[in-house]
Design a protein around this motif. Structure first.
Motif, PDB file in Angstrom:
ATOM      1  N   UNK A 100      99.316  50.374 -21.520  1.00  7.32           N
ATOM      2  CA  UNK A 100      98.785  49.008 -21.447  1.00  7.32           C
ATOM      3  C   UNK A 100      99.670  48.121 -20.576  1.00  7.32           C
ATOM      4  N   UNK A 101     100.996  48.249 -20.725  1.00  7.86           N
ATOM      5  CA  UNK A 101     101.905  47.451 -19.903  1.00  7.86           C
ATOM      6  C   UNK A 101     101.733  47.791 -18.431  1.00  7.86           C
ATOM      7  N   UNK A 102     101.695  49.077 -18.125  1.00 12.30           N
ATOM      8  CA  UNK A 102     101.541  49.498 -16.734  1.00 12.30           C
ATOM      9  C   UNK A 102     100.188  49.069 -16.169  1.00 12.30           C
ATOM     10  N   UNK A 103      99.121  49.255 -16.944  1.00 10.83           N
ATOM     11  CA  UNK A 103      97.771  48.915 -16.455  1.00 10.83           C
ATOM     12  C   UNK A 103      97.621  47.421 -16.229  1.00 10.83           C
ATOM     13  N   UNK A 104      98.155  46.608 -17.152  1.00  9.90           N
ATOM     14  CA  UNK A 104      98.035  45.155 -16.982  1.00  9.90           C
ATOM     15  C   UNK A 104      98.789  44.667 -15.749  1.00  9.90           C
ATOM     16  N   UNK A 105      99.971  45.250 -15.479  1.00  8.89           N
ATOM     17  CA  UNK A 105     100.732  44.820 -14.302  1.00  8.89           C
ATOM     18  C   UNK A 105     100.068  45.304 -13.009  1.00  8.89           C
ATOM     19  N   UNK A 106      99.557  46.527 -13.018  1.00  9.14           N
ATOM     20  CA  UNK A 106      98.820  47.022 -11.848  1.00  9.14           C
ATOM     21  C   UNK A 106      97.573  46.177 -11.616  1.00  9.14           C
ATOM     22  N   UNK A 107      96.839  45.866 -12.699  1.00 12.68           N
ATOM     23  CA  UNK A 107      95.639  45.045 -12.562  1.00 12.68           C
ATOM     24  C   UNK A 107      95.939  43.660 -12.019  1.00 12.68           C
ATOM     25  N   UNK A 108      97.036  43.052 -12.496  1.00 13.56           N
ATOM     26  CA  UNK A 108      97.414  41.731 -11.990  1.00 13.56           C
ATOM     27  C   UNK A 108      97.694  41.771 -10.499  1.00 13.56           C
ATOM     28  N   UNK A 109      98.478  42.749 -10.075  1.00 17.54           N
ATOM     29  CA  UNK A 109      98.835  42.860  -8.660  1.00 17.54           C
ATOM     30  C   UNK A 109      97.613  43.107  -7.789  1.00 17.54           C
ATOM     31  N   UNK A 157     102.439  39.651   2.359  1.00 18.67           N
ATOM     32  CA  UNK A 157     103.081  40.309   3.495  1.00 18.67           C
ATOM     33  C   UNK A 157     103.171  41.826   3.344  1.00 18.67           C
ATOM     34  N   UNK A 158     103.272  42.328   2.101  1.00 21.00           N
ATOM     35  CA  UNK A 158     103.486  43.748   1.860  1.00 21.00           C
ATOM     36  C   UNK A 158     102.370  44.319   1.007  1.00 21.00           C
ATOM     37  N   UNK A 159     102.375  45.627   0.890  1.00 21.29           N
ATOM     38  CA  UNK A 159     101.411  46.282   0.010  1.00 21.29           C
ATOM     39  C   UNK A 159     101.831  46.095  -1.450  1.00 21.29           C
ATOM     40  N   UNK A 160     100.895  46.332  -2.344  1.00 23.37           N
ATOM     41  CA  UNK A 160     101.184  46.185  -3.769  1.00 23.37           C
ATOM     42  C   UNK A 160     102.245  47.184  -4.221  1.00 23.37           C
ATOM     43  N   UNK A 161     102.231  48.377  -3.639  1.00 22.15           N
ATOM     44  CA  UNK A 161     103.227  49.391  -3.996  1.00 22.15           C
ATOM     45  C   UNK A 161     104.631  48.952  -3.626  1.00 22.15           C
ATOM     46  N   UNK A 162     104.794  48.412  -2.413  1.00 23.74           N
ATOM     47  CA  UNK A 162     106.116  47.967  -1.963  1.00 23.74           C
ATOM     48  C   UNK A 162     106.639  46.818  -2.815  1.00 23.74           C
ATOM     49  N   UNK A 177     101.153  53.667 -10.089  1.00 16.85           N
ATOM     50  CA  UNK A 177      99.792  53.169 -10.318  1.00 16.85           C
ATOM     51  C   UNK A 177      99.266  52.382  -9.135  1.00 16.85           C
ATOM     52  N   UNK A 178     100.081  51.467  -8.618  1.00 15.95           N
ATOM     53  CA  UNK A 178      99.676  50.719  -7.425  1.00 15.95           C
ATOM     54  C   UNK A 178      99.552  51.629  -6.212  1.00 15.95           C
ATOM     55  N   UNK A 179     100.428  52.637  -6.127  1.00 17.91           N
ATOM     56  CA  UNK A 179     100.342  53.574  -5.001  1.00 17.91           C
ATOM     57  C   UNK A 179      99.023  54.342  -5.039  1.00 17.91           C
ATOM     58  N   UNK A 180      98.588  54.736  -6.232  1.00 22.67           N
ATOM     59  CA  UNK A 180      97.310  55.450  -6.346  1.00 22.67           C
ATOM     60  C   UNK A 180      96.140  54.567  -5.927  1.00 22.67           C
ATOM     61  N   UNK A 181      96.169  53.296  -6.330  1.00 18.86           N
ATOM     62  CA  UNK A 181      95.091  52.375  -5.946  1.00 18.86           C
ATOM     63  C   UNK A 181      95.114  52.118  -4.448  1.00 18.86           C
ATOM     64  N   UNK A 182      96.306  51.894  -3.876  1.00 20.24           N
ATOM     65  CA  UNK A 182      96.411  51.657  -2.431  1.00 20.24           C
ATOM     66  C   UNK A 182      95.953  52.876  -1.629  1.00 20.24           C
ATOM     67  N   UNK A 183      96.248  54.049  -2.149  1.00 23.83           N
ATOM     68  CA  UNK A 183      95.890  55.265  -1.423  1.00 23.83           C
ATOM     69  C   UNK A 183      94.398  55.564  -1.502  1.00 23.83           C
ATOM     70  N   UNK A 184      93.820  55.377  -2.690  1.00 23.69           N
ATOM     71  CA  UNK A 184      92.416  55.750  -2.886  1.00 23.69           C
ATOM     72  C   UNK A 184      91.457  54.652  -2.432  1.00 23.69           C
ATOM     73  N   UNK A 185      91.787  53.396  -2.701  1.00 24.32           N
ATOM     74  CA  UNK A 185      90.861  52.307  -2.392  1.00 24.32           C
ATOM     75  C   UNK A 185      91.094  51.724  -1.011  1.00 24.32           C
ATOM     76  N   UNK A 186      92.348  51.431  -0.709  1.00 26.36           N
ATOM     77  CA  UNK A 186      92.655  50.755   0.556  1.00 26.36           C
ATOM     78  C   UNK A 186      93.028  51.725   1.677  1.00 26.36           C
ATOM     79  N   UNK A 187      93.066  53.021   1.387  1.00 30.14           N
ATOM     80  CA  UNK A 187      93.364  54.057   2.386  1.00 30.14           C
ATOM     81  C   UNK A 187      94.698  53.803   3.088  1.00 30.14           C
TER      82      UNK A 187
END
Length: 430
Positions: free
Chosen positions: A82-91, A181-186, A348-358
């Protein structure tokens, strides 16, 4: 004078054993033995029943302990997720909101106002779970002790809340600027450096214990920051975004160290009260800032209906959920689980950036992210980690020596039995 025995007395004396033998007839002996067998069987049955009931009780106790352990593991896993998902969702919601609404300070102010709901949510949980329920005013006064024995006064409200509210707003505002300026992962990876900054500030200001492992973790965090800035050659938006993210991590660390210095530790109720107080301060005193930015057209939007309220509420709701989960998780579980949930937001953010934002990650950025995450995990080591490690190694050595002695004993017994079977006795050399 010698006693003269009459024939009658001799006959009586000799008849006594005969009467005893007649009383011990076969039927009497069988009846007596039957009673003894029945009593023995009853005692054995009682013992067997007692043993079986004790075994059943032990089995039920083990089953209950296994069930409770399994439920605790599930609960801790859900907290981390839940902590990880909420922070990924916010970003990710912030990145989506930037597509139609480029006003980071307004988003910060709007999201911070939602902190007012933290204490009412806590009190609702108190009413649902507590056996002795307290009135809202009594509970509010009880949680106000975080500000001192006199509770929350106007002077303490301005003195204690103002610096923490400014640091809170600055941390979130710089984090949102970095996401431009940066990606969510960075950004999420760079924000993990706040753990290293907390250690350095605590070591300098609070005189906490020096730990070589955490110094190494701080060096790894700084190395990751430099590598992240070097990824685009120390120019353009990359270096500015890294500066924003590092500034956000620094103000977050300063907030935590000052909180520990002036307010000490707090339970869930006191933390909920304090966060709600920050929300009130933000609504009363900082509301003038987005108005000034609007009329100076630094953060201007037109028309008013173009504001994406759905995305803004999504960002504020997920941020609120993250803050509540952090405070609840620290009280109900272990702080290390919250830290693990925070660092898991990076993959988590890396997976979203890779799959959604390519997104395509360069080798330098990927290496910097891994180094920062490793440093973050290294910071989670307890202060007595060296003593714990030595005790663990010594226990392993003792266990191996005991197993070795048992093996020698078993081999000697086997050798003796085999020698006796051959007709000779030999003593093996240990």
């Amino acid at each position: 004078m010698t006693r003269q025995l009459s024939p009658l007395s001799v006959a009586e004396d000799s008849a006594a054993p005969i009467l005893e033998l007649q009383n011990r007839s076969p039927s009497g002996i069988c009846r007596h033995s039957r009673v003894e067998r029945q009593s023995r069987s009853g005692e054995e049955g009682t013992q067997t029943h007692t043993e079986s009931s004790s075994q059943e009780a032990e089995g039920q106790t083990r089953c209950q302990s296994c069930t409770s352990t399994f439920l605790k593991l599930i609960w801790r896993f859900l907290i981390i997720l839940s902590v990880s998902s909420s922070w990924v969702g916010t970003t990710q919601f912030v990145k989506i909101t930037y597509e139609t609404f480029d006003c980071p300070f307004f988003m910060t102010w709007f999201s911070t106002n939602w902190n007012i709901m933290v204490f009412p949510i806590y009190y609702s949980g108190h009413l649902a779970t507590a056996q002795e329920k307290q009135s809202p005013i009594k509970k509010f006064r009880e949680c106000s002790r975080i500000f001192g024995e006199d509770g929350l006064t106007l002077k303490l409200f301005l003195k204690r809340t103002a610096p923490f509210s400014i640091l809170w707003t600055l941390t979130n505002y710089l984090y949102l600027l970095a996401l431009k300026k940066l990606t969510a992962t960075d950004v999420s990876a760079l924000f993990c450096c706040n753990k290293a900054f907390v250690f350095l500030l605590s070591w300098i200001v609070l005189k906490d214990r020096f730990m070589g492992a955490r110094i190494v973790a701080a060096i790894m965090a700084i190395t990751g920051i430099v590598m992240m800035a070097y990824a685009d050659g120390f120019q353009g938006d990359s270096i500015i975004g890294v500066a924003y993210a590092v500034g956000s991590a620094s103000t977050s660390a300063l907030y935590k160290v000052l909180f520990k210095m002036f307010l000490g530790s707090a339970n869930f109720g006191e933390a909920a009260h304090f966060v709600s107080t920050l929300g009130f301060f933000n609504l009363i005193f900082i509301s003038v800032t987005p108005i000034i930015l609007y009329f100076t057209k630094v953060e201007y939007w037109s028309p008013f209906s173009a504001v994406p309220w759905g995305y803004l509420c999504g960002v504020a709701g997920l941020w609120l959920a993250f803050n509540i989960l952090v405070n609840v998780g620290v009280v109900l579980t272990y702080p290390i689980l919250i830290s693990i949930g925070t660092v898991l937001s990076v993959p988590g953010n890396a997976a979203v950036d890779l799959l959604k934002h390519k997104m395509i990650f360069s080798v330098v950025r990927l290496g910097a992210t891994i180094i920062i995450c490793m440093g973050f995990l290294l910071m989670l080591l307890p202060e007595e980690w060296d003593e714990i490690t030595l005790r663990f190694i010594n226990s392993l050595k003792e266990k191996k020596s005991e197993d070795h002695v048992d093996d020698i004993t078993e081999s000697s017994v086997h050798t003796r039995s085999r020698s006796r079977a051959n007709g000779t006795v030999s003593i093996p050399l240990a």
